[in-house]
Scaffold this motif. Sequence first.
Motif: not given
Length: 478
Positions: A37-38, A88, A447, A450
């Motif tokens: 979902n991230s 989401r 992480r 994006e």
Amino acid sequence: MDARIVSPTHPAFHITMALSNTKPRGIVVFSGGSAANSLVDVFQAVRENKKCLLSYVIPISDNGGSSSELIRVFGGPGIGDVRSRLVRLIPDDPEHEDSEKGAIKIFFNHRLPKDRTVAKREWLQIVEADHDLWSHISTAKKELIRAILNMVNFEILKRLRPSSTFDFSGASIGNLFLTGARLFTGSFESAIYLLSSICSVPEHTSVLPAINTNFTHHISAGLADGTVITGQNSISHPSISTALDDATPSVNEDTELHDAIEDANLPGSLPTLRKQYINFSKADEDDLPARIQRLWYINPYGQEIKLAANPKVISALKDAQAIIYSIGSLYTSLIPSLILKGVGQALANPTIRYKILILNSTNDRETGPSDAPFSALDFIEAIAKAGAESRGYVGEVPKYDYCSYVTHVIHLTGPGTPPVYKEELRDIWIETIRIYGRRGEDGGFARYDEKALVQALEAILGKRDPRAERNRRNTLES
């Protein structure tokens, strides 16, 4: 030859017309729920650049959390990850913080309290429209949602028995709605369509369950030491493993005890598949005693079964320009979708040029144990074995065939990340792209960033050039 002056009787004319009318092939993402979902915004950005369809393939074998109680009482597939992705995908409305879209996202993501009595009290407030969650949701949508929830409440009351009552502890409102929609329409596909419509999921994006079914399907995992673990929750989280071949008296007594309970489970089915897994820890995960070697689907009695993939998944793969294996649990988020009949053949199709693995930033319980953590090659091998098994091949897959299922690996570097041996992968025609991520609290790369991930994906797929269509029409040669 200039396409603008090609005669309709010339063979090149028909080729020109076919090329000019061809729609861009889609992107298919294999993933589970929460972890991937991230990255939804990343996949959306790539889709917008390519001007194509985007399909998410989600497994339905989860039997933990509030899904376990819904499965116990109503049967049906594990719907938590499907619901999570649909919600989401609700488009954000930054200009209006109190917008209806935002209220719907909060509503379907809401979980009832852990205390059983308090949870039931709040549930009744919701179905009676006496709860703050309904604020900012229009009357038309509110009454539609409430009709489904009231039907679920009625079905729960119908199934009430002295030996079995529904436990609302930690229940997801979205899961309850999706279950109600499935029961009302008799179709899992229709339930997804209804929730997608309410959530305003964009038309160019699809959420596809790996199996389109109204039944419950469980998985088992075989470890290198011969241990068999039954049920997704037991594979993913600390639990007592169950060996299916041992018919001990304690297991028989446990089966008889569960048979006395009236629920959606078939008499004589495995006790480990009938337990409530509402409360479990995702934080403190013990190592498995050995590596997972294989995963398969089972019937309620523990026997292996072969299942076919959702036809829409196969259709999406046949029309795909790229496949992305997203971050998440390898053996419970990715492999359950890959071993289904029809998927392996579609994955190995050479017309799909890009088959991209976004490597996890760390190893988890499924890709340990800590004394033998998975490398990138181990991840790729597991994917290749699953694809081959889907095609009917059992056993080791030659390394030179790994590139039939994975062509590129995007990865991070830093403490705890799975090792990537670039030369080793290059020798079997798999390219690697290293990107920098966001630093975690311990200073490591924990992480994906994006923007960096979008750039990496576009470097592989290439950006869509708005001049491409014009150039393609004007430069066709005979």
